[in-house]
Design an enzyme around this catalytic site. Structure first.
Site, PDB file in Angstrom:
ATOM      1  N   GLY A  13      12.922  -2.126  -2.610  1.00 39.98           N
ATOM      2  CA  GLY A  13      11.490  -2.171  -2.870  1.00 39.98           C
ATOM      3  C   GLY A  13      11.047  -3.591  -3.153  1.00 39.98           C
ATOM      4  N   CYS A  14       9.995  -3.712  -3.907  1.00 34.66           N
ATOM      5  CA  CYS A  14       9.417  -5.019  -4.233  1.00 34.66           C
ATOM      6  C   CYS A  14      10.406  -5.866  -5.026  1.00 34.66           C
ATOM      7  CB  CYS A  14       8.140  -4.813  -5.044  1.00 34.66           C
ATOM      8  SG  CYS A  14       7.384  -6.344  -5.592  1.00 34.66           S
ATOM      9  N   PHE A  15      10.610  -7.103  -4.595  1.00 32.42           N
ATOM     10  CA  PHE A  15      11.561  -7.958  -5.309  1.00 32.42           C
ATOM     11  C   PHE A  15      11.075  -8.323  -6.699  1.00 32.42           C
ATOM     12  CE2 PHE A  15      10.257 -11.475  -2.020  1.00 32.42           C
ATOM     13  CZ  PHE A  15       8.982 -11.585  -2.545  1.00 32.42           C
TER      14      PHE A  15
END
Length: 181
Positions: A13-15
């Protein structure tokens, strides 16, 4: 015991959401947000967001293996994101948000395969793991404003909604591994 610095690159997902989770652990030297797994050379965040570069948002975790092992880091990885949703984490959808482990050698690949098997067998998730295992070809560091994003932007609504539950999971399941405040 001698200290050895190793690294692993993972996507889940989003870092912005993975970075503080790993950073909270003992033995972590650094966590760098970046892009990997695609075909575009030196991609930008805007290109990644369009979803056609083939890259995933990822983090490179540099760690002291004498303090925290790769198998333990992979167990944390599988605890702080949903590895059963294909190309999606929450409202973030697209291949750039896929769950993936990027390995540099056979040992890392074997550790990842074992972690997937452990996680599937644990019953933690109601569906099978869809995390891909991909060879690490190149890791492109993300723009500077992405690094330590949550630390610099704690008021961000997206971060405030997504990151505290991950940190809570680490406290409850891996509290003995966390850095002391």
């Amino acid at each position: 015991m001698s200290s050895s610095i190793e690294s692993i690159v993972v996507a889940g997902g989003c870092f912005w959401c993975l970075e503080p989770a790993f950073r909270s652990l003992n033995g972590i030297i650094s966590v760098t947000c970046g892009y990997t797994g695609g075909n575009t050379e030196s991609p930008s965040y805007d290109e990644i967001c369009q979803g056609d570069t083939g890259h995933a948002e990822a983090v490179r975790v540099d760690f002291e293996s004498s303090v925290i092992s790769l198998p333990t880091l992979l167990d944390v990885f599988f605890a702080v994101h949903n590895p059963t949703t294909l190309n999606r984490q929450g409202t973030d959808v697209g291949t750039q948000y896929r769950s993936a482990i990027f390995f540099k050698n056979g040992w890392e690949k074997k550790c990842a395969e074992d972690a997937i098997a452990r996680t599937n067998e644990s019953g933690t998730w109601n569906s099978p793991i869809v995390t891909t295992l991909e060879p690490l070809v190149h890791f492109y560091e993300a723009e500077s404003y992405h690094q330590s994003y949550f630390t610099k932007n704690p008021e961000s609504a997206y971060c405030a909604m997504s990151i505290p539950p991950k940190l809570k999971k680490i406290r409850s399941s891996f509290g003995h591994l966390q850095k002391q405040a």
